[in-house]
Design a protein around this motif. Sequence first.
Motif, PDB file in Angstrom:
ATOM      1  N   ASP A  73      51.043  -3.773  -5.977  1.00  0.00           N
ATOM      2  CA  ASP A  73      50.586  -4.679  -4.657  1.00  0.00           C
ATOM      3  C   ASP A  73      49.277  -3.964  -4.658  1.00  0.00           C
ATOM      4  O   ASP A  73      48.851  -3.126  -5.685  1.00  0.00           O
ATOM      5  CB  ASP A  73      51.060  -3.429  -3.772  1.00  0.00           C
ATOM      6  N   SER A  74      48.154  -4.186  -3.849  1.00  0.00           N
ATOM      7  CA  SER A  74      46.815  -3.869  -3.507  1.00  0.00           C
ATOM      8  C   SER A  74      47.150  -2.043  -3.771  1.00  0.00           C
ATOM      9  O   SER A  74      46.411  -2.177  -4.889  1.00  0.00           O
ATOM     10  CB  SER A  74      46.296  -4.485  -2.318  1.00  0.00           C
ATOM     11  N   THR A 132      42.236 -10.463  -3.663  1.00  0.00           N
ATOM     12  CA  THR A 132      42.213 -11.310  -2.758  1.00  0.00           C
ATOM     13  C   THR A 132      42.305 -12.751  -2.958  1.00  0.00           C
ATOM     14  O   THR A 132      43.158 -13.790  -2.715  1.00  0.00           O
ATOM     15  CB  THR A 132      40.770 -12.185  -2.344  1.00  0.00           C
ATOM     16  N   ARG A 135      46.553 -12.960  -3.610  1.00  0.00           N
ATOM     17  CA  ARG A 135      47.281 -13.132  -2.501  1.00  0.00           C
ATOM     18  C   ARG A 135      48.103 -14.711  -2.357  1.00  0.00           C
ATOM     19  O   ARG A 135      48.685 -15.187  -1.982  1.00  0.00           O
ATOM     20  CB  ARG A 135      46.864 -12.417  -1.542  1.00  0.00           C
ATOM     21  N   ARG A 138      50.098 -16.885  -5.791  1.00  0.00           N
ATOM     22  CA  ARG A 138      51.282 -15.728  -6.106  1.00  0.00           C
ATOM     23  C   ARG A 138      52.323 -16.662  -6.797  1.00  0.00           C
ATOM     24  O   ARG A 138      52.627 -16.779  -6.910  1.00  0.00           O
ATOM     25  CB  ARG A 138      51.528 -14.770  -6.288  1.00  0.00           C
TER      26      ARG A 138
END
Length: 467
Positions: A73-74, A132, A135, A138
Amino acid sequence: MIHRYATFIKAINLTIDYIILNISMVIAYLIVDKSFIMWINNKNYLPIVLVFNLIWLLSANISGLYESVLNKDSINTYRSVFKTYLIFVGLICVTIIIIIGTKAYFITREYLFCSIALFGFLLGIWKLIFLTIRRGDRRVLMDKRNVIIVGGGRVGEDLYNYFKHNPDRGYNMVGFFDDDPARVSDVDLFLGKTDACVDYVISNKVHEIFCALPSTEAQSIERLMLEADKNMIRFKLVPEYYSYSNRPTLVQSFGHIPVISLRPEPLESVLNRCIKRAFDIVFSLFILVFIFSWLFPILAIIIKLQSRGPVFFKQVRSGRENENFKCYKFRSMKVNQDSDKKQATRGDSRITAIGAFMRRTNIDELPQFFNVLIGNMSVVGPRPHMVSHTEQYSKEIEKYMVRHFLKPGITGWAQVNGFRGETKNTEAMSNRVEADVWYLENWSFLLDLKIIFLTFWNTAKGDKNAF
């Protein structure tokens, strides 16, 4: 499947990171030196470029920056980037400012600061852009593939559970085909008998067939293979012999005969062994010439003053292929009768004052670089144990002797993961053995560099198990 894209995305990330690193260095050169062309011909500048690039590769390997690039995750992504950047800056400072020196290549500290700061800024922006893009795309990258399993026995059930608990692999399990419906645990997943398998695949846009039938069903397996080829359907066999081991295995082909190995062993490759041996020789010579040569007389005098006995401690230990060899250390204890049977313990009365310092800082291991030059040890590998321990634990721990496929090392994966020092019970030794076997199966040159770095790092910050 996601893992088909993961390598590509990893390569893209690595490539762009390197482009950003080198652009940052060039821009910093232009800003600080105000030279718009000369940097290309500056021979003193090019070695610094090489150092920066190699150190970034080492830093990324230490932090695992490029692992699971599609799944992190980010927050974890930026945490990995920040961790890698800090390691990179630390290694740059140590390597260039302390070891090499800035004057050697006519670069300034202003240039180092400017290039590192610019790299960090641009790297942060690039990772934001990547996250970005990821997201939004994906789901496209996941490339879900519909699959069916032929054979509902234990093998098929295990495969189904793997797909179920690892959705990131990109498989959508549609159901089972089996001539005996009772072998399918979930009735809702039973799609029919094996004869109807190929027709169902063609009609329902199924991409792959996983065949988990036992080898006794050879005729059915061969028929399914032929029909799958005729209809351009990917067909994959799940062999029964996977059940002999619960770890990843290596399958090789001897002609048309598949041969399974219990574990991959990268150091079975002659090239890999040559790389490791060449590094052992170069690194050992460096340590012996630049550190051991001046430290030895100082330690020898102190050791002699604090207790009677020889400067060096020689002990027979178990080596590669379980062949015994003499392992050298600086003597850190008073001469005693239990040195070949009893491990050092916390607060051990046998340890001298200088011995306690040497053991905490690993200085007592320096003479083992002579063992490395001789060839019965490596810089990195499983730590050599006393012969009495080999005899004891080989009977108590199943994988214990596997660690002897490798040369023993001065430091190892077990040691940098907290499994060093006294082994109070079988469980403690089992954890060490497990780490040693993992190293055997996952060796790489970068892993060796990572272990060496972590050894120095642990020594600098202090290791609670070092006594």
